[in-house]
Design a protein around this motif. Structure first.
Motif, mmCIF file in Angstrom:
data_model
loop_
_atom_site.group_PDB
_atom_site.id
_atom_site.type_symbol
_atom_site.label_atom_id
_atom_site.label_comp_id
_atom_site.label_asym_id
_atom_site.label_seq_id
_atom_site.Cartn_x
_atom_site.Cartn_y
_atom_site.Cartn_z
ATOM 1 N N THR A 99 0.853 -1.187 0.000
ATOM 2 C CA THR A 99 0.000 0.000 0.000
ATOM 3 C C THR A 99 0.887 1.234 0.000
ATOM 4 O OG1 THR A 99 -1.849 1.090 1.120
ATOM 5 C CG2 THR A 99 -0.149 0.127 2.526
ATOM 6 N N ASN A 100 0.264 2.397 -0.007
ATOM 7 C CA ASN A 100 0.977 3.666 0.126
ATOM 8 C C ASN A 100 1.404 3.816 1.587
ATOM 9 O OD1 ASN A 100 1.395 6.599 0.526
ATOM 10 N ND2 ASN A 100 0.612 6.760 -1.566
ATOM 11 N N LEU B 87 0.760 4.935 -5.424
ATOM 12 C CA LEU B 87 1.463 6.123 -4.949
ATOM 13 C C LEU B 87 0.615 7.379 -5.147
ATOM 14 C CD1 LEU B 87 5.134 5.452 -6.144
ATOM 15 C CD2 LEU B 87 4.264 5.391 -3.801
ATOM 16 N N LYS B 88 -0.323 7.308 -6.091
ATOM 17 C CA LYS B 88 -1.209 8.450 -6.347
ATOM 18 C C LYS B 88 -2.505 8.356 -5.545
ATOM 19 C CE LYS B 88 0.477 8.988 -11.105
ATOM 20 N NZ LYS B 88 0.105 8.877 -12.553
ATOM 21 N N ALA C 9 -4.488 -0.329 -2.282
ATOM 22 C CA ALA C 9 -3.649 -1.503 -2.031
ATOM 23 C C ALA C 9 -3.516 -2.305 -3.319
ATOM 24 C CB ALA C 9 -4.257 -2.370 -0.928
ATOM 25 N N THR C 10 -2.438 -3.055 -3.411
ATOM 26 C CA THR C 10 -2.227 -3.950 -4.534
ATOM 27 C C THR C 10 -1.267 -5.040 -4.071
ATOM 28 O OG1 THR C 10 -1.642 -4.085 -6.893
ATOM 29 C CG2 THR C 10 -0.281 -2.654 -5.522
ATOM 30 N N LYS D 126 10.925 0.374 -2.076
ATOM 31 C CA LYS D 126 10.988 1.594 -2.862
ATOM 32 C C LYS D 126 10.257 2.715 -2.134
ATOM 33 C CE LYS D 126 11.442 -0.622 -7.377
ATOM 34 N NZ LYS D 126 10.844 -0.833 -8.722
ATOM 35 N N ASP D 127 10.681 3.928 -2.402
ATOM 36 C CA ASP D 127 10.110 5.099 -1.730
ATOM 37 C C ASP D 127 8.592 5.149 -1.893
ATOM 38 O OD1 ASP D 127 12.627 5.859 -0.994
ATOM 39 O OD2 ASP D 127 12.867 7.351 -2.588
ATOM 40 N N GLY D 128 7.920 5.415 -0.780
ATOM 41 C CA GLY D 128 6.479 5.602 -0.803
ATOM 42 C C GLY D 128 5.655 4.345 -0.607
ATOM 43 N N LEU D 129 6.305 3.171 -0.602
ATOM 44 C CA LEU D 129 5.572 1.910 -0.469
ATOM 45 C C LEU D 129 5.669 1.371 0.957
ATOM 46 C CD1 LEU D 129 6.639 0.030 -3.739
ATOM 47 C CD2 LEU D 129 4.665 1.521 -3.376
ATOM 48 N N ALA D 130 4.661 0.600 1.345
ATOM 49 C CA ALA D 130 4.645 -0.084 2.644
ATOM 50 C C ALA D 130 4.015 -1.459 2.453
ATOM 51 C CB ALA D 130 3.865 0.713 3.679
#
Length: 309
Positions: free
Chosen positions: A101-102, A188-189, A194-195, A211-215
């Motif tokens: 997710t973001n 990210l947008k 979620a994916t 990677k930046d922005g992901l959790a």
């Protein structure tokens, strides 16, 4: 005297050039296809194979339907060998899917309190269970989140759905065209989204971190397993999944299909199974399981010796 030496030198150069030209014309040719997510690893295999086997000319294609390929890439379930006959499938690695997710998703706090077990994960990602295990009536997290998934036949959505007993049509939310790498851009947008994606799409292969922005979405698994995933380190994640099978984490095989008579293809595959496995981890893949590896090596044999028998 100088003229004679010049003539001799010219003849020697012609002989050397002709010899080199003849050797290049007699190189063994192998055409290999690859999916985008595995291309970096396949390229590494080819590079290292050619260092030890310069007599080969290995050509890589990212078009898996190319009829000229000797080794056709096999990845997610629907990219099988239905159009091929009399083929052997050799698996040269495994890939892993994790739900993401973001990192700024406001639902993460709620998810961290009540992690995703099998039932809650299905409620989040899928429509009502076709087997009747649950009816999706939740008014909480699963209805607040937008789910994104791929819509190509080669998408990881195939494995993800099949792993939990569904089809891709059962996955909720929005479908993203193109390669599954674009799923990252979508979440990210969209903060409340979620994916799921493959390790080398969600981890930075250089830093070995997310990677930046992901959790990662928190899964309801054993404490030790959870702590390892929580580190968000690709090497620790790979080490864990090579040691333990976790039902909530889909793992798929990848490799190549080839026809039995293709000796050159066997030589490349034999090298990948015996020497190329050492490169799998660096590119975000698991090695082929030991039992499966031994079985495949027995089936292929060493083509350098088998062909002379």
């Amino acid at each position: 005297m100088k003229k004679i030496r010049f003539i001799q030198l010219t003849i020697a150069l012609l002989v050397i050039t002709a010899s080199a030209f003849g050797q290049n014309n007699h190189k063994k040719s192998i055409h290999i296809s690859s999916a985008r997510f595995a291309t970096s690893l396949v390229e590494k295999w080819i590079t290292e194979f050619n260092k030890k086997n310069p007599e080969f000319d290995v050509i890589l294609s990212t078009n898996s339907s190319d009829s000229a390929v000797d080794l056709q890439f096999i990845g997610p379930p629907s990219t099988g060998t239905s159009e091929l006959s009399d083929v052997i499938v050799t698996y040269t690695g495994r890939y892993v899917l994790l739900p993401i997710t973001n990192e700024e998703n406001p639902l993460l706090q709620e998810l961290n309190k009540k992690k995703l077990n099998s039932k809650r994960l299905k409620e989040l990602f899928f429509l009502d269970d076709p087997l009747g295990d649950f009816t999706n009536t939740s008014k909480k997290t699963d209805e607040k989140a937008t789910i994104y998934s791929g819509n190509q036949s080669s998408s990881f959505a195939n494995l993800f759905a099949l792993h939990f007993g569904y089809t891709t049509a059962d996955i909720k939310g929005k479908k993203i065209a193109g390669d599954d790498i674009y799923l990252n851009n979508a979440i990210l947008k969209d903060l409340t989204s979620a994916t799921f994606n493959h390790l080398n799409y969600i981890f930075d292969i250089e830093t070995r971190k997310l990677k930046d922005g992901l959790a990662l979405l928190p899964l309801d698994i054993k404490k030790g397993q959870h702590e390892i995933l929580k580190t968000a380190d690709i090497d620790q994640t790979i080490a864990l999944l090579e040691e333990e099978s976790i039902p909530l984490i889909p793992v798929g095989n990848m490799g190549f299909a080839f026809r039995k008579e293709q000796t050159e293809a066997k030589e490349f595959l034999y090298w990948v199974l015996t020497e190329g496995q050492r490169y799998n981890h660096a590119y975000g893949f698991l090695k082929t399981e030991a039992d499966h590896l031994a079985e495949q090596l027995r089936a292929i044999e060493d083509p350098r010796y088998a062909s002379s028998n």
